[in-house]
Write a protein that holds these residues in place. Structure first.
Motif, PDB file in Angstrom:
ATOM      1  N   LYS A  15       1.206  -1.434   0.523  1.00 47.31           N
ATOM      2  CA  LYS A  15       0.609  -0.205   0.074  1.00 47.31           C
ATOM      3  C   LYS A  15       0.520   1.113   0.272  1.00 47.31           C
ATOM      4  O   LYS A  15       0.539   2.340  -0.833  1.00 47.31           O
ATOM      5  CB  LYS A  15      -0.887   0.208   0.686  1.00 47.31           C
ATOM      6  N   THR A  46      -0.910   4.005  -7.754  1.00 41.33           N
ATOM      7  CA  THR A  46      -2.018   3.047  -8.447  1.00 41.33           C
ATOM      8  C   THR A  46      -3.408   2.662  -7.751  1.00 41.33           C
ATOM      9  O   THR A  46      -3.408   2.417  -6.507  1.00 41.33           O
ATOM     10  CB  THR A  46      -1.012   1.675  -8.575  1.00 41.33           C
ATOM     11  N   ARG A  47      -3.996   2.720  -9.057  1.00 40.79           N
ATOM     12  CA  ARG A  47      -5.631   2.643  -8.217  1.00 40.79           C
ATOM     13  C   ARG A  47      -5.962   1.209  -8.656  1.00 40.79           C
ATOM     14  O   ARG A  47      -6.065   0.776  -9.983  1.00 40.79           O
ATOM     15  CB  ARG A  47      -6.918   4.168  -8.741  1.00 40.79           C
ATOM     16  N   GLY A  48      -6.356   0.663  -8.109  1.00 40.06           N
ATOM     17  CA  GLY A  48      -6.954  -0.506  -8.128  1.00 40.06           C
ATOM     18  C   GLY A  48      -7.894  -1.575  -7.801  1.00 40.06           C
ATOM     19  O   GLY A  48      -7.727  -1.001  -5.967  1.00 40.06           O
TER      20      GLY A  48
END
Length: 88
Positions: A15, A46-48
């Motif tokens: 994270k 980063t998104r996801g």
């Protein structure tokens, strides 16, 4: 044996955009593959979705605190057996 504290630390690293050494597990041997891991990194920003699955992932409070969303999937005994048969 469960290594929940190690999993919590790995999630915190991922994270934070750092690299974590993800162990490889052998269902046939019922143990981790010694001296082998997969280095993983999720670049910062980063998104996801980071999916964590397992029988006991909702048991530990420190691990639950790392999760934004928690989902429990329940299925009948026959389905569980067929999944284990295909996996092992």
């Amino acid at each position: 044996a469960l290594s929940t504290s190690e999993l919590v630390a790995d999630l915190q690293r991922l994270k934070a955009g750092e690299t974590a050494q993800i162990p490889i597990y052998s269902f046939a041997a019922n143990a981790r593959v010694q001296n082998q891991s997969i280095p993983q990194c999720i670049p910062r920003g980063t998104r996801g979705v980071l999916l964590v699955e397992g029988l006991m992932v909702l048991h530990d409070e420190a691990l639950r605190q790392q999760m934004d969303v928690r989902v429990y999937v329940d299925c009948d005994e026959d389905t569980r057996f067929m999944r284990r048969l295909a996996r092992d």
